[in-house]
Write a protein that holds these residues in place. Structure first.
Motif, mmCIF file in Angstrom:
data_model
loop_
_atom_site.group_PDB
_atom_site.id
_atom_site.type_symbol
_atom_site.label_atom_id
_atom_site.label_comp_id
_atom_site.label_asym_id
_atom_site.label_seq_id
_atom_site.Cartn_x
_atom_site.Cartn_y
_atom_site.Cartn_z
ATOM 1 N N LEU A 108 51.660 56.776 44.339
ATOM 2 C CA LEU A 108 50.802 55.541 44.720
ATOM 3 C C LEU A 108 51.059 55.446 46.280
ATOM 4 N N ARG A 109 49.978 55.401 47.016
ATOM 5 C CA ARG A 109 49.996 55.272 48.333
ATOM 6 C C ARG A 109 50.573 53.856 48.890
ATOM 7 N N PRO A 110 51.068 53.709 50.245
ATOM 8 C CA PRO A 110 51.767 52.504 50.731
ATOM 9 C C PRO A 110 50.634 51.571 50.861
ATOM 10 N N GLY A 111 50.831 50.543 50.452
ATOM 11 C CA GLY A 111 49.755 49.295 50.306
ATOM 12 C C GLY A 111 48.892 49.580 49.027
ATOM 13 N N GLY A 112 48.982 50.596 48.106
ATOM 14 C CA GLY A 112 48.315 50.808 46.867
ATOM 15 C C GLY A 112 48.524 49.692 45.874
ATOM 16 N N LEU A 113 47.977 49.447 44.793
ATOM 17 C CA LEU A 113 48.056 48.705 43.843
ATOM 18 C C LEU A 113 48.406 49.439 42.593
ATOM 19 N N LEU A 114 49.696 48.625 41.803
ATOM 20 C CA LEU A 114 50.126 49.195 40.363
ATOM 21 C C LEU A 114 49.441 48.190 39.562
ATOM 22 N N LEU A 115 48.927 48.691 38.283
ATOM 23 C CA LEU A 115 48.730 47.569 37.447
ATOM 24 C C LEU A 115 49.511 48.040 36.011
ATOM 25 N N LEU A 116 50.253 46.991 35.758
ATOM 26 C CA LEU A 116 50.996 47.173 34.386
ATOM 27 C C LEU A 116 50.342 46.397 33.214
ATOM 28 N N HIS A 117 50.129 46.944 31.958
ATOM 29 C CA HIS A 117 49.640 46.234 31.151
ATOM 30 C C HIS A 117 50.494 45.597 30.232
ATOM 31 N N ASP A 118 50.472 44.791 29.495
ATOM 32 C CA ASP A 118 51.177 44.101 28.335
ATOM 33 C C ASP A 118 52.621 43.646 29.230
ATOM 34 N N VAL A 119 52.513 42.934 30.093
ATOM 35 C CA VAL A 119 53.660 42.128 30.748
ATOM 36 C C VAL A 119 54.228 41.120 30.195
ATOM 37 N N SER A 120 53.532 40.306 29.177
ATOM 38 C CA SER A 120 53.803 39.181 28.631
ATOM 39 C C SER A 120 54.467 39.504 27.097
ATOM 40 N N VAL A 121 54.172 40.495 26.517
ATOM 41 C CA VAL A 121 54.571 41.091 25.042
ATOM 42 C C VAL A 121 55.895 41.045 25.232
ATOM 43 N N ARG A 122 56.496 40.426 24.472
ATOM 44 C CA ARG A 122 58.146 40.598 24.103
ATOM 45 C C ARG A 122 58.583 40.759 22.719
ATOM 46 N N THR A 123 57.661 41.458 21.991
ATOM 47 C CA THR A 123 57.820 41.765 20.431
ATOM 48 C C THR A 123 57.618 43.428 20.447
ATOM 49 N N ARG A 124 57.605 43.981 19.163
ATOM 50 C CA ARG A 124 57.411 45.250 18.820
ATOM 51 C C ARG A 124 58.005 46.473 19.623
ATOM 52 N N GLY A 125 59.199 46.088 20.376
ATOM 53 C CA GLY A 125 59.709 46.942 21.070
ATOM 54 C C GLY A 125 59.248 47.300 22.626
ATOM 55 N N PHE A 126 58.336 46.500 22.817
ATOM 56 C CA PHE A 126 57.829 46.377 24.100
ATOM 57 C C PHE A 126 58.709 46.083 25.581
ATOM 58 N N GLY A 127 58.916 46.827 26.368
ATOM 59 C CA GLY A 127 59.834 46.255 27.253
ATOM 60 C C GLY A 127 59.285 46.458 28.757
ATOM 61 N N VAL A 128 57.932 46.053 28.856
ATOM 62 C CA VAL A 128 57.145 46.131 30.096
ATOM 63 C C VAL A 128 57.733 44.915 30.768
ATOM 64 N N TRP A 129 57.587 43.896 30.111
ATOM 65 C CA TRP A 129 58.158 42.615 30.771
ATOM 66 C C TRP A 129 59.398 42.633 31.684
ATOM 67 N N GLN A 130 60.263 43.514 31.100
ATOM 68 C CA GLN A 130 61.796 43.867 31.922
ATOM 69 C C GLN A 130 61.261 44.321 33.207
ATOM 70 N N LEU A 131 60.679 45.411 33.221
ATOM 71 C CA LEU A 131 60.345 46.102 34.395
ATOM 72 C C LEU A 131 59.477 45.223 35.390
ATOM 73 N N TRP A 132 58.337 44.482 34.800
ATOM 74 C CA TRP A 132 57.663 43.518 35.549
ATOM 75 C C TRP A 132 58.699 42.413 36.292
ATOM 76 N N ASP A 133 59.687 41.881 35.675
ATOM 77 C CA ASP A 133 60.647 40.848 36.310
ATOM 78 C C ASP A 133 61.341 41.395 37.261
ATOM 79 N N GLU A 134 61.334 42.757 37.247
ATOM 80 C CA GLU A 134 62.350 43.407 38.376
ATOM 81 C C GLU A 134 61.196 43.722 39.712
ATOM 82 N N LEU A 135 60.050 44.306 39.257
ATOM 83 C CA LEU A 135 59.052 44.492 40.478
ATOM 84 C C LEU A 135 58.788 43.254 41.245
#
Length: 169
Positions: A108-135
Motif C-alpha cells: 500500500l502506498r503512503p497515503g493509500g487507503l486500507l479497507l477492512l471488512h467485518d470490523v464489528s463482528v465478534r463471533t464465529r472466530g472473526f478477529g478483524v475487530w482486534q486488528l482494527w482496534d490496533e490500527l
C-alpha cells in the motif's frame, strides 16, 4: 490501483469496478481469490468463479483482472507502495488477518487507503475487530458501523483524500 483480497461473489469488487467505469477513471483493479471458499465462508463449486469471471469479462475486462491465486502467491505481482486502495476481505480470524496485513501493507502506498471488512463482528472466530482496534491507534481512520462494519484506515503520511472519499467521509 485497487486490489481486493477475498472477492467471493464480487459484490464489493464490482462496486469498485462500476465506480471506475462510471467515472471514466484511469485505474487498474485486481481481485485476488481462489474462488474455492474457506472455513468461514464455506466452500463453493466452480460455478461461483464462472459467474464472477463472466461478469468481469462482459463489463470490466479493460481495466480489471481476476487473479485466481492465494494471497501469498499474488504478492510478487505488486511492487511495494504500488496499491492505492487495498480491500482485505479474506479469512477473518485474527491470525489470518494479522498475517495478511503484515504481507500486504508494504504494498500500500503512503497515503493509500486500507479497507477492512467485518470490523464489528465478534463471533464465529472473526478477529478483524482486534486488528482494527490496533490500527485505529496509529493513524487516520473511519468506521462505517452498518452491518458487519467496514474500517477505513489511511497509511501515513496523511494526504488529502480523493474527492469521492472526502465527500463520503
Amino acid at each position: 490501483m485497487i486490489v481486493e483480497l477475498g472477492t467471493d461473489r464480487g459484490e464489493s469488487y464490482f462496486t469498485f469496478c462500476q465506480t471506475i467505469a462510471e467515472g471514466k477513471a484511469s485505474a487498474l483493479c485486481f481481485a485476488v481469490d481462489t474462488w474455492l471458499g474457506d472455513s468461514q465462508a464455506g466452500s463453493y463449486d466452480e460455478s461461483t468463479f464462472g459467474l464472477v469471471n463472466n461478469h468481469n469479462r462482459l463489463h470490466y475486462a479493460g481495466f480489471s483482472k481476476l487473479l485466481r491465486s492465494t494471497f501469498d502467491r499474488a504478492l510478487d505481482i505488486f511492487a511495494p507502495g504500488s496499491i492505492d486502495l487495498l480491500h482485505l476481505d479474506g479469512l477473518h480470524s485474527e491470525e489470518a488477518v494479522r498475517y495478511d496485513l503484515a504481507n500486504w501493507l508494504p504494498k500500500l502506498r503512503p497515503g493509500g487507503l486500507l479497507l477492512l471488512h467485518d470490523v464489528s463482528v465478534r463471533t464465529r472466530g472473526f478477529g478483524v475487530w482486534q486488528l482494527w482496534d490496533e490500527l485505529r491507534t496509529s493513524n487516520r481512520h473511519w468506521t462505517i458501523e452498518l452491518g458487519p462494519g467496514l474500517g477505513i484506515w489511511q497509511k501515513q503520511p496523511n494526504e488529502p483524500l480523493p474527492a469521492p472519499f472526502d465527500r463520503a467521509l
